[in-house]
Motif scaffolding. Structure first.
Motif, PDB file in Angstrom:
ATOM      1  N   ARG A  76      30.635  41.717  49.205  1.00  0.00           N
ATOM      2  CA  ARG A  76      30.115  40.395  48.829  1.00  0.00           C
ATOM      3  C   ARG A  76      30.590  40.001  47.444  1.00  0.00           C
ATOM      4  N   VAL A  77      30.542  40.939  46.503  1.00  0.00           N
ATOM      5  CA  VAL A  77      31.030  40.663  45.152  1.00  0.00           C
ATOM      6  C   VAL A  77      32.528  40.420  45.176  1.00  0.00           C
ATOM      7  N   ASP A  78      33.258  41.223  45.941  1.00  0.00           N
ATOM      8  CA  ASP A  78      34.707  41.012  46.072  1.00  0.00           C
ATOM      9  C   ASP A  78      35.001  39.609  46.589  1.00  0.00           C
ATOM     10  N   GLY A  79      34.208  39.165  47.579  1.00  0.00           N
ATOM     11  CA  GLY A  79      34.425  37.845  48.153  1.00  0.00           C
ATOM     12  C   GLY A  79      34.177  36.723  47.158  1.00  0.00           C
ATOM     13  N   VAL A  80      33.112  36.857  46.353  1.00  0.00           N
ATOM     14  CA  VAL A  80      32.812  35.831  45.356  1.00  0.00           C
ATOM     15  C   VAL A  80      33.924  35.749  44.315  1.00  0.00           C
ATOM     16  N   ILE A  81      34.387  36.900  43.859  1.00  0.00           N
ATOM     17  CA  ILE A  81      35.453  36.915  42.849  1.00  0.00           C
ATOM     18  C   ILE A  81      36.754  36.358  43.425  1.00  0.00           C
ATOM     19  N   ALA A  82      37.054  36.707  44.681  1.00  0.00           N
ATOM     20  CA  ALA A  82      38.270  36.192  45.319  1.00  0.00           C
ATOM     21  C   ALA A  82      38.188  34.673  45.494  1.00  0.00           C
ATOM     22  N   THR A  83      37.033  34.173  45.884  1.00  0.00           N
ATOM     23  CA  THR A  83      36.864  32.729  46.050  1.00  0.00           C
ATOM     24  C   THR A  83      36.966  32.008  44.709  1.00  0.00           C
ATOM     25  N   THR A  84      36.390  32.604  43.677  1.00  0.00           N
ATOM     26  CA  THR A  84      36.491  32.048  42.325  1.00  0.00           C
ATOM     27  C   THR A  84      37.947  31.895  41.919  1.00  0.00           C
ATOM     28  N   ASP A  85      38.728  32.914  42.185  1.00  0.00           N
ATOM     29  CA  ASP A  85      40.151  32.898  41.851  1.00  0.00           C
ATOM     30  C   ASP A  85      40.902  31.873  42.702  1.00  0.00           C
ATOM     31  N   ARG A  86      40.597  31.838  43.990  1.00  0.00           N
ATOM     32  CA  ARG A  86      41.308  30.922  44.903  1.00  0.00           C
ATOM     33  C   ARG A  86      41.068  29.469  44.538  1.00  0.00           C
ATOM     34  N   LEU A  87      39.875  29.153  44.082  1.00  0.00           N
ATOM     35  CA  LEU A  87      39.540  27.779  43.725  1.00  0.00           C
ATOM     36  C   LEU A  87      40.001  27.396  42.323  1.00  0.00           C
ATOM     37  N   GLY A  88      40.581  28.347  41.602  1.00  0.00           N
ATOM     38  CA  GLY A  88      41.058  28.058  40.255  1.00  0.00           C
ATOM     39  C   GLY A  88      39.943  27.888  39.247  1.00  0.00           C
ATOM     40  N   LEU A  89      38.807  28.543  39.475  1.00  0.00           N
ATOM     41  CA  LEU A  89      37.667  28.433  38.573  1.00  0.00           C
ATOM     42  C   LEU A  89      37.725  29.498  37.493  1.00  0.00           C
ATOM     43  N   THR A  90      37.065  29.222  36.389  1.00  0.00           N
ATOM     44  CA  THR A  90      36.916  30.200  35.326  1.00  0.00           C
ATOM     45  C   THR A  90      35.496  30.745  35.384  1.00  0.00           C
ATOM     46  N   LEU A  91      35.364  32.051  35.264  1.00  0.00           N
ATOM     47  CA  LEU A  91      34.060  32.706  35.296  1.00  0.00           C
ATOM     48  C   LEU A  91      33.760  33.205  33.893  1.00  0.00           C
ATOM     49  N   ILE A  92      32.681  32.692  33.281  1.00  0.00           N
ATOM     50  CA  ILE A  92      32.386  33.082  31.907  1.00  0.00           C
ATOM     51  C   ILE A  92      30.988  33.675  31.798  1.00  0.00           C
ATOM     52  N   SER A  93      30.859  34.630  30.896  1.00  0.00           N
ATOM     53  CA  SER A  93      29.595  35.308  30.623  1.00  0.00           C
ATOM     54  C   SER A  93      29.223  35.053  29.167  1.00  0.00           C
ATOM     55  N   PRO A  94      28.037  35.499  28.725  1.00  0.00           N
ATOM     56  CA  PRO A  94      27.642  35.252  27.335  1.00  0.00           C
ATOM     57  C   PRO A  94      28.602  35.815  26.295  1.00  0.00           C
ATOM     58  N   GLU A  95      29.433  36.777  26.674  1.00  0.00           N
ATOM     59  CA  GLU A  95      30.399  37.349  25.727  1.00  0.00           C
ATOM     60  C   GLU A  95      31.653  36.497  25.597  1.00  0.00           C
ATOM     61  N   HIS A  96      31.815  35.515  26.471  1.00  0.00           N
ATOM     62  CA  HIS A  96      33.011  34.679  26.480  1.00  0.00           C
ATOM     63  C   HIS A  96      32.955  33.676  25.333  1.00  0.00           C
ATOM     64  N   GLU A  97      34.098  33.382  24.729  1.00  0.00           N
ATOM     65  CA  GLU A  97      34.137  32.472  23.579  1.00  0.00           C
ATOM     66  C   GLU A  97      33.735  31.049  23.938  1.00  0.00           C
ATOM     67  N   SER A  98      33.847  30.664  25.205  1.00  0.00           N
ATOM     68  CA  SER A  98      33.486  29.311  25.607  1.00  0.00           C
ATOM     69  C   SER A  98      32.044  29.203  26.113  1.00  0.00           C
ATOM     70  N   TRP A  99      31.311  30.295  26.069  1.00  0.00           N
ATOM     71  CA  TRP A  99      29.916  30.259  26.522  1.00  0.00           C
ATOM     72  C   TRP A  99      29.133  29.288  25.646  1.00  0.00           C
TER      73      TRP A  99
END
Length: 244
Positions: A76-99
């Motif tokens: 399930r996690v693999d699928g979410v990450i793959a879909t995120t990549d396929r859609l050209g989305l950026t995934l950011i967490s609180p450690e990310h500079e754009s958070w």
């Protein structure tokens, strides 16, 4: 003031154990749960929390999240990450500079991750949120146009939700002024449909294929309020003597 979007090249999502753990928790519906947020803070990260949960140690610190630990390495996690990549989305967490640093005010109730489409650097700028009814009167529409164009002209980022009416109109007006805009979507960005405006950046705290729910709608409103420096609420305006 004119805002020009920076050119960005598509990138492959780079994940680590912390991101995978956070995706697993989001998929389990635990993003924004203050108990989960407190455990992550005490133990130094989501990955550490799930390691404790999987090993059965320090039960008081992690709560009943053991079954979720295995999901961090599941399909399930693999699928979410793959879909995120396929859609050209950026995934950011609180450690990310754009958070968005405004989310820090939510403390342990802050979302665990954000999915972003567009110029993520806009999230670091001061934003004015404009919200109001979905079926505004003519006077309410006029007030929305005046506020949105004025804020954009002064260099503010205009932020809003994605509902029709005031929210859509505010984003359209700011775009016409060539201002930067942020739209907070209550559904995953793989399900969110752009209406008549393309914001500078669209943000969701939900996985890409997640649908809209009452809970996700509340979370989107919370995110919008937290990232905005100021909030402009345009209520229904109607003048009895206004010409028809």
């Amino acid at each position: 003031m004119t805002w020009t979007a920076p050119r960005t090249a598509p990138t492959t999502i780079r994940t680590n154990e912390e991101i995978r753990a956070r995706v697993a928790l989001v998929c389990a519906g635990l993003s924004g749960d203050p108990v989960v947020g407190a455990a992550i803070r005490r133990l130094g990260g989501a990955a550490e929390m799930l390691d404790h949960a999987q090993s059965g140690t320090d039960v008081d610190a992690v709560g009943p999240f053991g079954p979720i630990a295995s999901q961090a390495h599941g399909s399930r996690v693999d699928g979410v990450i793959a879909t995120t990549d396929r859609l050209g989305l950026t995934l950011i967490s609180p450690e990310h500079e754009s958070w968005p640093r405004g989310l820090d005010a939510l403390g342990d109730a802050a979302p665990l991750l954000l999915w972003v489409r567009g110029a993520e650097t806009v999230l670091a700028e001061e934003a004015a949120a404009i919200v109001g009814p979905c079926h505004p009167s003519r006077e309410t529409r006029q007030a929305t146009l005046e506020f949105a164009t004025s804020m954009a002209d002064r260099g503010w980022v205009v932020a809003s939700g994605v509902a029709p009416g005031v929210e859509e109109l505010a984003l359209r007006a700011a775009t016409v002024m060539r201002g930067a805009t942020i739209a907070i979507a209550p559904a995953g960005l793989g399900r969110h449909t752009v209406r008549r405006v393309t914001p500078s950046v669209t943000v969701s705290a939900e996985p890409p294929t997640a649908g809209r729910t009452a809970r996700s709608t509340r979370r989107a409103r919370l995110v919008l309020a937290a990232i905005a420096t100021c909030m402009i609420v345009i209520e229904g305006i109607q003048y009895d003597n206004a010409p028809r």
